[in-house]
Design an enzyme around this catalytic site. Structure first.
Site, PDB file in Angstrom:
ATOM      1  N   SER A  98       0.863  -1.173   0.000  1.00 22.95           N
ATOM      2  CA  SER A  98       0.000   0.000   0.000  1.00 22.95           C
ATOM      3  C   SER A  98       0.906   1.231   0.000  1.00 22.95           C
ATOM      4  O   SER A  98       1.769   1.360   0.855  1.00 22.95           O
ATOM      5  CB  SER A  98      -0.866   0.024   1.256  1.00 22.95           C
ATOM      6  OG  SER A  98      -1.567  -1.196   1.376  1.00 22.95           O
ATOM      7  N   ASP A 123      -8.466  -2.678   3.264  1.00 24.54           N
ATOM      8  CA  ASP A 123      -7.241  -3.012   2.535  1.00 24.54           C
ATOM      9  C   ASP A 123      -6.470  -3.894   3.515  1.00 24.54           C
ATOM     10  O   ASP A 123      -5.696  -3.398   4.324  1.00 24.54           O
ATOM     11  CB  ASP A 123      -6.480  -1.718   2.199  1.00 24.54           C
ATOM     12  CG  ASP A 123      -5.156  -1.985   1.490  1.00 24.54           C
ATOM     13  OD1 ASP A 123      -4.856  -3.158   1.207  1.00 24.54           O
ATOM     14  OD2 ASP A 123      -4.416  -1.021   1.228  1.00 24.54           O
ATOM     15  N   CYS A 145      -7.137  -0.977   7.590  1.00 24.95           N
ATOM     16  CA  CYS A 145      -5.992  -1.514   6.842  1.00 24.95           C
ATOM     17  C   CYS A 145      -5.077  -2.283   7.786  1.00 24.95           C
ATOM     18  O   CYS A 145      -4.816  -1.863   8.901  1.00 24.95           O
ATOM     19  CB  CYS A 145      -5.230  -0.376   6.174  1.00 24.95           C
ATOM     20  SG  CYS A 145      -3.830  -0.973   5.217  1.00 24.95           S
ATOM     21  N   TRP A 158      -4.563  -7.818   4.614  1.00 26.56           N
ATOM     22  CA  TRP A 158      -3.784  -8.935   4.091  1.00 26.56           C
ATOM     23  C   TRP A 158      -3.516  -9.948   5.198  1.00 26.56           C
ATOM     24  O   TRP A 158      -3.611  -9.613   6.373  1.00 26.56           O
ATOM     25  CB  TRP A 158      -2.468  -8.419   3.514  1.00 26.56           C
ATOM     26  CG  TRP A 158      -1.637  -7.668   4.501  1.00 26.56           C
ATOM     27  CD1 TRP A 158      -0.827  -8.177   5.444  1.00 26.56           C
ATOM     28  CD2 TRP A 158      -1.579  -6.239   4.668  1.00 26.56           C
ATOM     29  NE1 TRP A 158      -0.248  -7.176   6.180  1.00 26.56           N
ATOM     30  CE2 TRP A 158      -0.695  -5.972   5.728  1.00 26.56           C
ATOM     31  CE3 TRP A 158      -2.184  -5.161   4.008  1.00 26.56           C
ATOM     32  CZ2 TRP A 158      -0.391  -4.682   6.154  1.00 26.56           C
ATOM     33  CZ3 TRP A 158      -1.872  -3.880   4.445  1.00 26.56           C
ATOM     34  CH2 TRP A 158      -0.995  -3.642   5.494  1.00 26.56           C
TER      35      TRP A 158
END
Ligand code: 2AM
Length: 610
Positions: free
Chosen positions: A338, A607, A561, A609
């Site tokens: 990002s 966002d 995020c 992961w």
């Protein structure tokens, strides 16, 4: 068919998805009949994410609706656990169904080569690919920079963000894009194309008996381009393929060991590698837990010491044809980060904030505990060392200095990546929908512990740039009717891993009360009354009145995020609790409905992961 992010198709499947969506609509009117089509489908997904394998499910349903017939069952692989095992389990039944449906005999398969590798005796040096990722990069012709033609971006700034640099690293790098034609937005991702460590390149060259001719120029032809394309540019050299083009640092897959077994140097090695290939439990215990790469498995099976620095004397050569290596080991992929800057403050550079991945393998009877290094983040770390003229510290059980130094940053093929001490990393930008609302009046809540804060540094910079312009145009009160942007950040200790600690105060003062930051310090007092850690979700709960007000009355936007596995789920839960309570109901009913609605209206964006 892979699913990624928030249930999205991969870039190369976007068009197919659009076509299928149109076609199934048309088909209901009888325009498209696919009843002649038979197909198989296997989905790639990750159970940590909410929209697990939705793309493969969609494609399957759409094709069926149009009259196509699926052979066998739809397979689904879970990258969080057992992607390859899921595939292997699905594969046999699929081939059986395939053979029945197509009226053919089931063959052995897998033994025929896809490629032909030829060593070239003479070839013009300037036409050999030594790490370049596209024809344009080789010929240095101008063109658009995208995933097919990454831009070698010079590293202008590279520094360490953590204050304890002994065992954990977090690097901040700035990549210069001036004159490249590359543009980006806050919230976009940058794909960085790493290279493998020299230690692993040498190990595999030795295990393949190719070390002496590692720089020999080779050409690779596809024997049937309709079935398999050569996955990287040629002509090239053996060493380049292993260094830049294929993923030799990944865990060796169980399937490829079956191919290698056919070329074992002696019966003992053959028996050893066959066991790892056929016995799921042994494979899991030794290879998966031991985090063994392809080169290490070859060494282990041949009885070599994988802890030693590989040399021709201590590494047995396996006569595996190179075309088998090209077919078995996947292409080295870019790593996405990002972007942590705003183009409004930094039009000529892309900033990346990256924790360097290092973890310990699980010891077993044949492989002791070892450190495992992530390829992409260590590539950036070593670029940092190289760019600053620092010596890379001793790495790994072998104690090799710079074990993961990317070679082209050091030597640079013909100066393609290194010019006068400027180090470069090949990059391209991937667009995202993770963006601030265009109207600054909307309140914004950002939740990003750890490196999850990266895009929010870009968001805040974006607002700072906008504020400067507004104040210049409309005077000092220009921000009076702006909505507030609130950042929930978390780290371990204020003295250790507090990212960009020196920057936040100036953003806060420039945004004149329109930017507020709450920081959860998990490993320093105060702790909760029961002694447990304070995390971002606890601070959201503490601030529940203003959070609910921003979302419900201010029609605000929420961004999360970072870690997908635990953090983002816990934050969604606390949001449901906050909103449920504010609406006079429960987290499970009113709160959950509000969170769902926010997602549907793209006012809650992730966002994350794993
Ligand atoms: P910890 O490592 O002390 O447990 C960035 O990694 C920060 O996120 C750290 O302070 C880390 O705390 C914290 N963290 C770990 N697990 C979390 C979770 N499930 N939810 C929120 N924050 C978490």
């Amino acid at each position: 068919m892979a699913t990624y992010g928030e249930g999205e198709p991969t870039d190369n499947a976007v068009q197919l998805m659009q076509n299928l969506q149109d076609e199934s609509f048309e088909f209901s009117k009888g325009a498209h009949d696919l009843s002649g089509l038979k197909y198989v489908v296997f989905g790639l997904g990750n159970k940590t994410y909410e929209h697990y394998n939705v793309i493969s499910q969609y494609v399957d349903t759409a094709l069926e609706k149009m009259g196509a017939i699926r052979m066998g069952i739809r397979g689904e692989g879970d990258d969080d656990k057992s992607m390859e095992e899921d595939y292997l389990e699905w594969k046999d039944g699929m081939w059986e169904a395939f053979a029945t449906a197509m009226g053919v005999e089931e063959g052995q398969g897998g033994d025929t080569a896809d490629f032909a590798v030829r060593e070239l005796e003479s070839h013009p040096e300037e036409k050999v690919y030594l790490g370049e990722l596209s024809a344009r990069a080789l010929t240095k012709t101008k063109g658009i920079h995208d995933a097919k033609n990454p831009y070698p971006a010079p590293l202008t700034v590279a520094r360490e963000l953590f204050q304890d640099t002994k065992d954990r690293n977090c690097v901040h790098v700035e990549l210069n894009i001036e004159g490249s034609g590359i543009t980006y937005q806050h919230g976009d991702h940058v794909g960085v194309w790493p290279s493998n460590s020299e230690l692993e390149v040498d190990r595999l060259l030795l295990a393949l008996g190719l070390y002496d001719k590692k720089d020999k120029v080779i050409n690779i032809d596809s024997l049937d381009p309709a079935l398999a394309k050569v996955p990287f540019p040629v002509p090239t050299t053996y060493a380049t393929v292993l260094r830049h083009y294929i993923d030799i640092s990944a865990l060796a897959g169980r399937q490829m060991l079956g191919t290698f077994a056919k070329f074992a140097p002696n019966p003992e090695a053959e028996a050893a590698i066959k066991e790892l290939n056929t016995n799921k439990e042994v494979y899991h215990e030794i290879v998966a837990n031991g985090c063994l790469k392809a080169g290490e498995v070859l060494q282990l099976a041949a009885g070599n010491d994988i802890q030693a620095i590989p040399t021709p004397e201590n590494t047995t050569a396996w006569p595996i044809p190179f075309d088998m290596i090209v077919s078995s080991i996947p292409r080295l992929q870019p790593r996405y980060y990002s972007i942590s800057s705003s183009p409004k403050l930094h039009p000529n550079s892309i900033h990346v904030t990256c924790v360097v991945l290092k973890y310990q393998s699980t010891p077993n009877e044949r492989v002791p505990e070892r450190s495992v290094y992530g390829v992409g983040s260590n590539f950036l770390l070593n670029l940092k060392y190289a760019a600053n003229g620092e010596e890379a510290p001793l790495l790994g059980s072998t104690g090799v200095a710079g074990a993961v130094v990317p070679s082209y940053a050091i030597e640079g093929p013909r100066g393609a990546y290194k010019q006068e001490n400027i180090y470069k990393a090949p990059i391209h930008v991937r667009r995202s929908t993770f963006r601030l609302p265009t109207n600054p009046k909307s309140p914004v809540i950002m939740v990003g512990p750890g490196t999850g804060v990266a895009p929010f540094r870009g968001f805040v910079q974006e607002r700072v740039a906008l504020a400067r312009r507004s104040i210049e145009k409309n005077g000092p009160d220009a921000l009076a009717d702006w909505g507030r942007i609130t950042l929930f950040y978390g780290c371990r200790k204020s003295t250790e891993d507090f990212l960009y600690q020196d920057e936040w105060p100036s953003y806060i003062s420039e945004l004149k009360g329109k930017f507020v930051m709450h920081t959860a310090l998990s490993r320093e007092p105060p702790y909760k009354p029961d002694g447990s850690k304070i995390y971002v979700q606890d601070l959201i709960w503490e601030q529940r009145d203003s959070v609910a007000d921003s979302i419900l009355n201010g029609k605000g936007y929420v961004y999360i995020c970072g870690d997908a596995k635990n953090m983002s789920k816990a934050v969604e839960e606390v949001l449901a609790k906050v909103l449920g309570e504010a609406k006079g109901g429960s987290a499970e009913v009113e709160g959950a409905a509000e969170v769902k609605m926010l997602k549907e209206r793209s006012r809650l964006l992730l966002d994350v992961w794993s």
